[in-house]
Design an enzyme around this catalytic site. Structure first.
Site, PDB file in Angstrom:
ATOM      1  N   HIS A 155       4.139 -26.700  26.368  1.00  0.00           N
ATOM      2  CA  HIS A 155       3.307 -25.840  25.510  1.00  0.00           C
ATOM      3  C   HIS A 155       1.907 -26.434  25.337  1.00  0.00           C
ATOM      4  O   HIS A 155       1.755 -27.643  25.206  1.00  0.00           O
ATOM      5  CB  HIS A 155       3.977 -25.662  24.137  1.00  0.00           C
ATOM      6  CG  HIS A 155       5.261 -24.890  24.187  1.00  0.00           C
ATOM      7  ND1 HIS A 155       5.559 -23.884  23.301  1.00  0.00           N
ATOM      8  CD2 HIS A 155       6.313 -24.958  25.034  1.00  0.00           C
ATOM      9  CE1 HIS A 155       6.749 -23.375  23.583  1.00  0.00           C
ATOM     10  NE2 HIS A 155       7.227 -24.020  24.639  1.00  0.00           N
ATOM     11  N   GLY A 270      21.127 -27.089  36.691  1.00  0.00           N
ATOM     12  CA  GLY A 270      21.356 -28.281  37.496  1.00  0.00           C
ATOM     13  C   GLY A 270      20.173 -29.218  37.471  1.00  0.00           C
ATOM     14  O   GLY A 270      20.213 -30.288  38.074  1.00  0.00           O
ATOM     15  N   ILE A 271      19.104 -28.844  36.753  1.00  0.00           N
ATOM     16  CA  ILE A 271      17.891 -29.678  36.726  1.00  0.00           C
ATOM     17  C   ILE A 271      17.544 -30.107  35.311  1.00  0.00           C
ATOM     18  O   ILE A 271      17.225 -31.254  35.062  1.00  0.00           O
ATOM     19  CB  ILE A 271      16.697 -28.904  37.340  1.00  0.00           C
ATOM     20  CG1 ILE A 271      16.966 -28.657  38.826  1.00  0.00           C
ATOM     21  CG2 ILE A 271      15.387 -29.661  37.149  1.00  0.00           C
ATOM     22  CD1 ILE A 271      16.238 -27.463  39.366  1.00  0.00           C
ATOM     23  N   HIS A 272      17.624 -29.164  34.375  1.00  0.00           N
ATOM     24  CA  HIS A 272      17.195 -29.481  33.013  1.00  0.00           C
ATOM     25  C   HIS A 272      18.186 -30.336  32.257  1.00  0.00           C
ATOM     26  O   HIS A 272      17.830 -30.975  31.278  1.00  0.00           O
ATOM     27  CB  HIS A 272      16.943 -28.186  32.224  1.00  0.00           C
ATOM     28  CG  HIS A 272      15.596 -27.592  32.509  1.00  0.00           C
ATOM     29  ND1 HIS A 272      15.290 -27.019  33.706  1.00  0.00           N
ATOM     30  CD2 HIS A 272      14.484 -27.530  31.755  1.00  0.00           C
ATOM     31  CE1 HIS A 272      14.031 -26.620  33.685  1.00  0.00           C
ATOM     32  NE2 HIS A 272      13.521 -26.919  32.516  1.00  0.00           N
ATOM     33  N   ASP A 294      15.742 -19.680  30.208  1.00  0.00           N
ATOM     34  CA  ASP A 294      14.395 -20.201  29.931  1.00  0.00           C
ATOM     35  C   ASP A 294      13.539 -19.975  31.186  1.00  0.00           C
ATOM     36  O   ASP A 294      12.708 -20.813  31.563  1.00  0.00           O
ATOM     37  CB  ASP A 294      14.431 -21.692  29.586  1.00  0.00           C
ATOM     38  CG  ASP A 294      13.163 -22.162  28.879  1.00  0.00           C
ATOM     39  OD1 ASP A 294      12.947 -23.378  28.759  1.00  0.00           O
ATOM     40  OD2 ASP A 294      12.362 -21.290  28.467  1.00  0.00           O
ATOM     41  N   LEU A 328       8.800 -30.829  33.171  1.00  0.00           N
ATOM     42  CA  LEU A 328       9.473 -29.592  33.563  1.00  0.00           C
ATOM     43  C   LEU A 328       8.838 -28.418  32.833  1.00  0.00           C
ATOM     44  O   LEU A 328       8.482 -28.524  31.655  1.00  0.00           O
ATOM     45  CB  LEU A 328      10.966 -29.665  33.230  1.00  0.00           C
ATOM     46  CG  LEU A 328      11.766 -30.655  34.068  1.00  0.00           C
ATOM     47  CD1 LEU A 328      13.180 -30.780  33.511  1.00  0.00           C
ATOM     48  CD2 LEU A 328      11.812 -30.195  35.516  1.00  0.00           C
ATOM     49  N   SER A 329       8.729 -27.317  33.515  1.00  0.00           N
ATOM     50  CA  SER A 329       8.075 -26.154  32.919  1.00  0.00           C
ATOM     51  C   SER A 329       8.975 -24.938  32.978  1.00  0.00           C
ATOM     52  O   SER A 329       8.607 -23.877  33.458  1.00  0.00           O
ATOM     53  CB  SER A 329       6.773 -25.876  33.672  1.00  0.00           C
ATOM     54  OG  SER A 329       6.151 -24.745  33.135  1.00  0.00           O
TER      55      SER A 329
END
EC number: 3.5.1.25
Lengths: 409, 352
Positions: A155, A270-272, A294, A328-329
């Protein structure tokens, strides 16, 4: 032949040769639908003395309640946080495209933005029923700007705000109208958060804790004031510590209001979240787990640069970063991918995985009578899945709104 | 002992006047004696398969048959096959419905499963079948999982092609219970009477909810349940006696006796004593199933365990008749082969 009672009556549709998710179990049962709602066939048989007008053979598929995504920032090039003149078409595009992921209802999410953006965008995203045009809009999820500077993640720092000065009035001034708002994510350690939480809850808005450095006590007090959700557990909050579990500790807290438990969103791409962390959360509190995507505007697009809020993001395969950083976005995994990954990573039952994407978000929003279930009287929003949980077809109000290519033959 | 019915020209009706226990079991099937017109061989005692379809050549035979199969599943299957053949050979149609009386409980579950299987295979249709259930609890909501409406829906109706208007179950929540019972009797009359009434037996020898002491000429009415029955049913109500309904609407013994044919399913060792009382002792209102000793056409379908209280002699006798009785279910007819079936029955008296 038997004639109807008076004028022609609505047709009764019967889906056969399927397994349905009902009562927390997968049952070998037919699904009956009339006028967009799930029908009780026993009642139809004994009271109205009717049979089905049409039958559909589901080829042995699984029928699950339509998925509900309570955190999605855009997709297919559309960014909900961008103040365009025609936000409505952007929302409509996403609503239509996510049908293929099995999502039948969603909460368009706006990340931290300046007040002008909220004032312009919010009125253009009304609550709307789903249909052939796309998934239903349950209300907007406002993630920010009342969040922690330290845990802002992707953000933009410039637009973070606090409500120390005028509490709820600051909130209203920032967002403008709250008519179309369903969920607000805020950091409870900000001054006067309790007043804000209570005011929002009183208006039927779900308050979620996230992007915060709150410790467990602050988090518990926020829940006592009315907060019911945690935004993407583990991400953008203090890590679990054995002497101060922080927000994560809410999963097993014994200081929550009686009869209530906390819901928490998890991005299962699998990433966050590491699968082990996913399993710890699931085992600690399976009833509260809510799968969210998300998803960012890059969902459904290829690799490259795209816009998210007031910043640029870089997409590479299944990962999206804030351009030029390692932050991460947001995720670009569709909801059905998240469910399959969740199932495989936790080894949970198919029923659990499906409920995490349907029943639990419906319960979070207090909609479990109509959404997220295949109980009698609920809206006939459901998804047809094969045994590996790939979406074969999506139905809203009993009407086919999307079908996989193979199934179309 | 008076004759049990009119003698038919092509069949011999055998009624023994002696007081031997065997004779009180009723007449033997005349087809065993080989008096059939199609037979070329002289009559003999050995049960040879002389007829393809006993129904067609001996439509008015008055018999009591005790069918004994080894296990529950075989008994259920035999019963289902019998019902299937009866329906198909009746040739039901829009002006001629086959009226079937039906039971609930754990005993008929296997039979229902087989009937559903026959429907799913396309061998049997319930399109022209009307059903009348025996009983229903009083005061239990229709949608309660233990109501007999729920039982019939979940275990039978929802799996087959019967039209809801052709099903009849007593309404235990009717405002005027006796009027509901009277109306039920009228519906049976209006449908032309029951062609085949399928029932079970309680551990206390009751048929439907006609508890010990019920009049053997009773009609459909409200009954208070006996403690035996409440105990037996408690397992469906979480073992809590307080939750079991204490009253029920039930067809009377007389109502079932009016059916043209009665089939009683009896399986399990816990029913053995009741079966003994029903067929080896006298007609007695304390064991209401015994009334069917006086019905012109009864079939008792049992498994081995249910015969444990019978005399060895009785069991051996009826097991010996199984070769003949199996003719009732073999050949097994199907609506898929309507044409073949017609030619078969007239040209082929012997089955392979």
């Amino acid at each position: 032949m038997r004639d109807g009672k008076g004028a022609s009556r609505a047709p009764v549709l019967r889906f056969t040769n399927c397994r349905i998710l009902r009562g927390r179990r997968l049952l070998r049962e037919d699904l009956w639908v009339r006028e967009g709602r799930i029908l009780d066939p026993e009642k139809l048989f004994f009271e109205e003395r009717l049979v089905a007008d049409q039958q559909r053979d589901c080829g042995g598929c699984l029928l699950a309640p339509g998925f509900i995504d309570v955190q999605i920032n855009g997709g297919f090039g559309v960014d909900f946080s961008q103040a365009t003149e025609d936000v409505g078409s952007g929302v409509a595009l996403v609503a239509q495209r996510i049908l293929s992921h099995g999502v039948t209802s969603f909460c368009p999410t706006l990340v931290t933005s300046p007040p002008e953006v909220y004032h312009k965008v919010l009125p253009q995203i009304p609550v709307k029923s789903g249909g052939p045009h796309g998934a239903g809009v349950l209300g907007v999820h406002l993630e920010g700007p009342f969040i922690s500077r330290e845990k802002r993640g992707a953000h933009p720092e410039a637009y973070l705000r606090s409500f120390e000065a005028n509490a709820f009035h600051d909130v209203l001034a920032t967002y403008g109208s709250l008519d179309n708002v369903r969920i607000v994510t805020l950091a409870p350690e900000l001054g006067r958060s309790h007043e804000v939480i209570r005011a929002l809850t009183a208006r039927g808005i779900c308050v979620s804790l996230g992007h915060s450095v709150a410790d467990l006590q602050v988090a518990e007090e926020a829940v006592q004031s009315g907060a019911t959700f945690i935004t993407h557990l583990f991400n953008a909050m203090l890590p679990f510590h054995h002497r101060d579990p922080g927000i994560v500790g809410l999963l097993t807290s014994d200081r929550l209001p009686p009869g209530r438990h906390i819901f928490y969103g998890m991005i299962s791409d699998g990433i966050h979240t590491n699968p082990a962390a996913l399993r710890i959360a699931h085992r600690a509190h399976p009833q509260g787990l809510v799968l969210v995507t998300d998803a960012v505007p890059a969902l459904g697009l290829g690799n490259g640069r795209h816009t998210l809020g007031q910043q640029e993001v870089e997409v590479d395969g299944l990962t999206a970063y804030v351009a030029g950083t390692k932050t991460l976005s947001g995720s670009i995994a569709p909801m059905d991918v998240c469910i399959r990954h969740f199932l495989q990573a936790t080894g949970c039952s198919v029923e659990s995985a499906l409920e995490a994407a349907s029943l639990h978000p419906a319960q979070l929003l207090g909609l479990e009578k109509l959404k997220g279930t295949l109980d009698f009287g609920a809206d006939a929003d459901f998804v047809m899945l094969d045994d590996s949980l790939h979406v074969q077809a999506t139905y809203i109000s009993g009407e086919l709104v999307w079908q996989a290519e193979e199934a179309r033959q | 002992m008076a004759a049990l019915g009119p003698a038919v020209s092509s069949c011999e009706l055998r009624v023994s006047a002696s007081s031997s226990r065997l004779s009180r079991l009723g007449t033997r099937c005349c087809c065993v004696r080989g008096a059939a017109p199609l037979s070329q061989t002289p009559a003999s005692l050995s049960p040879r398969p002389l007829l393809a379809s006993p129904f067609l050549t001996c439509p008015l035979q008055n018999t009591m048959k005790l069918i004994i199969l080894d296990h529950y599943s075989q008994a259920s299957e035999w019963a289902a096959k019998y019902i299937r053949n009866r329906i198909i050979q009746f040739h039901p149609g829009p002006d001629k419905y086959f009226t079937l009386g039906l039971p609930t409980g754990s005993t008929p579950l296997g039979c229902y499963k087989k009937l559903i299987e026959y429907y799913k295979n396309g061998d049997l249709s319930f399109k022209y079948v009307k059903t009348f259930n025996m009983d229903e609890y009083v005061g239990l909501p229709r949608e309660h999982p233990e109501s007999y409406h729920s039982f019939m829906w979940n275990n039978f109706f929802k799996h087959i092609d019967i039209h809801p208007e052709n099903t009849h179950i007593l309404d235990g929540n009717a405002a005027d219970l006796q009027a509901e019972c009277d109306a039920f009797e009228e519906k049976i009359q209006a449908a032309g009477g029951i062609e085949l009434f399928v029932g079970g037996i309680g551990p206390d020898g009751h048929i439907a909810f006609n508890e010990p002491g019920s009049s053997l000429v009773s009609r459909t009415r409200v009954k208070t349940l006996a403690m035996d029955t409440i105990l037996a049913n408690a397992r469906f109500f979480d073992g809590d006696l307080a939750k079991v309904p204490t009253m029920a609407l039930t067809v009377g013994v007389g109502t079932v006796m009016d059916a043209r044919e009665v089939m009683i399913l009896i399986t399990g060792a816990h029913k053995a004593f009741a079966l003994y009382k029903a067929i080896e002792e006298g007609v007695n209102h304390m064991w209401t199933v015994s009334a069917f000793q006086q019905h012109p056409r009864t079939v008792f379908v049992c498994d081995e365990d249910a015969t444990l209280e019978l005399k060895v002699k009785t069991v051996k006798y009826f097991k010996g008749l199984m070769l003949v009785h199996n003719k009732l279910v073999d050949p097994l007819y199907s609506i898929k082969e309507k044409e073949t079936e017609k030619s078969q029955s007239s040209k082929k008296p012997y089955s392979d």
